[in-house]
Design an enzyme around this catalytic site. Sequence first.
Site, PDB file in Angstrom:
ATOM      1  N   GLU A 257      -5.293  22.204  13.142  1.00  0.00           N
ATOM      2  CA  GLU A 257      -4.441  21.263  13.885  1.00  0.00           C
ATOM      3  C   GLU A 257      -5.244  20.009  14.191  1.00  0.00           C
ATOM      4  OE1 GLU A 257      -1.371  21.613  14.274  1.00  0.00           O
ATOM      5  OE2 GLU A 257      -1.076  23.740  13.882  1.00  0.00           O
ATOM      6  N   CYS A 291      -3.089  14.788  21.330  1.00  0.00           N
ATOM      7  CA  CYS A 291      -2.858  14.612  19.886  1.00  0.00           C
ATOM      8  C   CYS A 291      -1.448  14.090  19.625  1.00  0.00           C
ATOM      9  CB  CYS A 291      -3.107  15.914  19.154  1.00  0.00           C
ATOM     10  SG  CYS A 291      -2.182  17.292  19.861  1.00  0.00           S
TER      11      CYS A 291
HETATM   12  P1  NAD Z   1     -13.784  17.032  17.134  1.00  0.00           P
HETATM   13  O1  NAD Z   1     -13.300  17.235  15.739  1.00  0.00           O
HETATM   14  O2  NAD Z   1     -14.912  16.131  17.369  1.00  0.00           O
HETATM   15  O3  NAD Z   1     -14.200  18.438  17.753  1.00  0.00           O
HETATM   16  C1  NAD Z   1     -13.306  19.537  17.735  1.00  0.00           C
HETATM   17  C2  NAD Z   1     -14.123  20.802  17.779  1.00  0.00           C
HETATM   18  O4  NAD Z   1     -14.869  20.895  16.573  1.00  0.00           O
HETATM   19  C3  NAD Z   1     -15.139  20.828  18.930  1.00  0.00           C
HETATM   20  O5  NAD Z   1     -15.225  22.141  19.428  1.00  0.00           O
HETATM   21  C4  NAD Z   1     -16.426  20.451  18.233  1.00  0.00           C
HETATM   22  O6  NAD Z   1     -17.567  20.954  18.859  1.00  0.00           O
HETATM   23  C5  NAD Z   1     -16.220  21.142  16.891  1.00  0.00           C
HETATM   24  N1  NAD Z   1     -17.047  20.647  15.801  1.00  0.00           N
HETATM   25  C6  NAD Z   1     -17.527  19.402  15.595  1.00  0.00           C
HETATM   26  N2  NAD Z   1     -18.289  19.377  14.475  1.00  0.00           N
HETATM   27  C7  NAD Z   1     -18.275  20.636  13.971  1.00  0.00           C
HETATM   28  C8  NAD Z   1     -18.867  21.263  12.832  1.00  0.00           C
HETATM   29  N3  NAD Z   1     -19.619  20.585  11.983  1.00  0.00           N
HETATM   30  N4  NAD Z   1     -18.613  22.580  12.629  1.00  0.00           N
HETATM   31  C9  NAD Z   1     -17.852  23.285  13.476  1.00  0.00           C
HETATM   32  N5  NAD Z   1     -17.276  22.758  14.575  1.00  0.00           N
HETATM   33  C10 NAD Z   1     -17.480  21.445  14.813  1.00  0.00           C
HETATM   34  O7  NAD Z   1     -12.493  16.623  17.964  1.00  0.00           O
HETATM   35  P2  NAD Z   1     -12.419  16.317  19.508  1.00  0.00           P
HETATM   36  O8  NAD Z   1     -12.986  14.964  19.723  1.00  0.00           O
HETATM   37  O9  NAD Z   1     -12.932  17.468  20.302  1.00  0.00           O
HETATM   38  O10 NAD Z   1     -10.841  16.308  19.749  1.00  0.00           O
HETATM   39  C11 NAD Z   1     -10.072  15.164  19.612  1.00  0.00           C
HETATM   40  C12 NAD Z   1      -9.304  15.201  18.310  1.00  0.00           C
HETATM   41  O11 NAD Z   1      -8.571  16.408  18.229  1.00  0.00           O
HETATM   42  C13 NAD Z   1      -8.286  14.104  18.192  1.00  0.00           C
HETATM   43  O12 NAD Z   1      -8.295  13.600  16.891  1.00  0.00           O
HETATM   44  C14 NAD Z   1      -6.972  14.823  18.470  1.00  0.00           C
HETATM   45  O13 NAD Z   1      -5.849  14.184  17.931  1.00  0.00           O
HETATM   46  C15 NAD Z   1      -7.215  16.143  17.873  1.00  0.00           C
HETATM   47  N6  NAD Z   1      -6.344  17.148  18.485  1.00  0.00           N
HETATM   48  C16 NAD Z   1      -5.362  17.738  17.738  1.00  0.00           C
HETATM   49  C17 NAD Z   1      -4.500  18.669  18.313  1.00  0.00           C
HETATM   50  C18 NAD Z   1      -3.386  19.345  17.537  1.00  0.00           C
HETATM   51  O14 NAD Z   1      -2.908  20.385  17.997  1.00  0.00           O
HETATM   52  N7  NAD Z   1      -2.956  18.822  16.414  1.00  0.00           N
HETATM   53  C19 NAD Z   1      -4.652  18.978  19.648  1.00  0.00           C
HETATM   54  C20 NAD Z   1      -5.659  18.352  20.368  1.00  0.00           C
HETATM   55  C21 NAD Z   1      -6.521  17.458  19.772  1.00  0.00           C
END
Ligand code: NAD
Length: 491
Positions: A257, A291
């Site tokens: 997501e 999001c």
């Molecule tokens: P992010 O991608 O930076 O991080 C998300 C998660 O991934 C965190 O737990 C982070 O630690 C982890 N992560 C980062 N690098 C990784 C790697 N190399 N391997 C494994 N895990 C890793 O996103 P964010 O800044 O935490 O969240 C914001 C984003 O999430 C926005 O783009 C938002 O739109 C999206 N979002 C989507 C939904 C949905 O349901 N579609 C819901 C909420 C947020």
Amino acid sequence: MLDTTTTAPNINGLYIDGQWLQTSRRFDDLNPSDGSVWARVPEASAYETRQAIEAAERAFPKWSGLRFQKRADYMLKIAELIEKRASDFVAAAQFEGGGWYGKGVYETKAMPEIFKAAAAVCYAPVGEVLPSLHGKVSTAVRVPMGVIGVISPWNVPGILASRPFSFTMAMGNTIVLKPSEETPYMGGLFFAEIMEEAGIPPGVFNVITCSRESVAEVGDELVDNPSVKGIAFTGSTAVGRRIAAKCGAHLKKACIELGGKDSLIVLEDADMERATSAASFGAFMHQGQVCMSVEKVLVQEKVYDTFMQGFVARASNLKAGNVAHRSNVIGPLINDRQAAKVKRQLDDARAKGAKFPLGGGVSGRFVEPTILTHVTPDMEIWRDETFGPVAVVTPFRTDAEAIAMNNDTEYGLSSGIITQDEQRAMEIAQHLETGMCHVNCSTINDEAHAPFGGAKASGLGRYGGRWSLESFSETRWITLDRGQKPFPPVF
Ligand code: NAD
């Protein structure tokens, strides 16, 4: 009202195999409003991640073999405990997550609903009986997969961690949860405390926390380890793409997501109160860090001026500042990186001729509620996710034009249409390239039992109710022959 208790709870350790485990290092978990250290959180490495996966693997046979009604009882107990601990969660939402008090309250009301819906899926059918060419008892049954890795984001961590793991766990899978480094308590260790109190058997639910520096190592272990059978990821499109690609290489199931660039479409017959409040809530709730936030408002040109007047008036009432004051509905952005990204988009739009009927100021991590007009497709802010308290408003002439503007982005998460003409709305909804569309409501909608997910670069797979079951179960064809299927006589 001013909240003075801003201190963090005791951080016990990582939660592995029903035990709190200490690590040699901890990292700072900051309060986004003032940059102070809210908590010091354990730094896991690949080693502890493996321990958590092994614990979850050991717990799987017994947990999946448990009578389903017992798993449902556990889900209801979790819902009850979350309700009891609501005030702790709200405080964390304010001082770890940088959210307005009301946003924390909203999450504490939504989370128990998720676990109640998860209890209900325990009673759902587990398969189908098929007709058979040979008179067999032919069944398609859904079985749990094993260990599921859950990676969650910081923006709505209570809902976005529990949504992927609750249904998945209720159906018999075991869990290793890695919350975001920005909200390791709200998105992870809070749940570990709840699971311990609920008496969830050791190893069924595990939490590992780590900083951004260690996330590649921890994330790789979680995604690459063959004992992990599926990955539930919620976060940015950039990271989600990489994780989906790795899962693809391992032929591992994934539900991904991602981000959004959602539009609210306002038609000329719209109730303006409804339209401006849907736009204001959608664009500014939690500083636009949802999001499904409204990032673009597309307004039929005949009502553009009326809409703008109402929208600007409404948004000007929103106060920004430290969320210790409950009257500050607009808090800080989660970190400096996010604030810099929003500022870059605003600067780019300003330089290319956009106008700012409201806001536009950025001070540290605080961004004023901002409304932009005269935005053109060559500006970054037209297509890229902003994730800040910023709304672009653009007029359109025909429905086809509104549809094209909505679809002019790689994202496709949610959308909204405000009109009194239900038939016209349903027609427009057919053509919007989004996983979800809400007529006469904002783009932000989430109900635990409904299919949640995006199209295009907004994700792959669905969460919620039976859709979560499909995401994290294997379908097996099992038949029972009663001696009727003939074999060729030569054998
Ligand atoms: P992010 O991608 O930076 O991080 C998300 C998660 O991934 C965190 O737990 C982070 O630690 C982890 N992560 C980062 N690098 C990784 C790697 N190399 N391997 C494994 N895990 C890793 O996103 P964010 O800044 O935490 O969240 C914001 C984003 O999430 C926005 O783009 C938002 O739109 C999206 N979002 C989507 C939904 C949905 O349901 N579609 C819901 C909420 C947020």
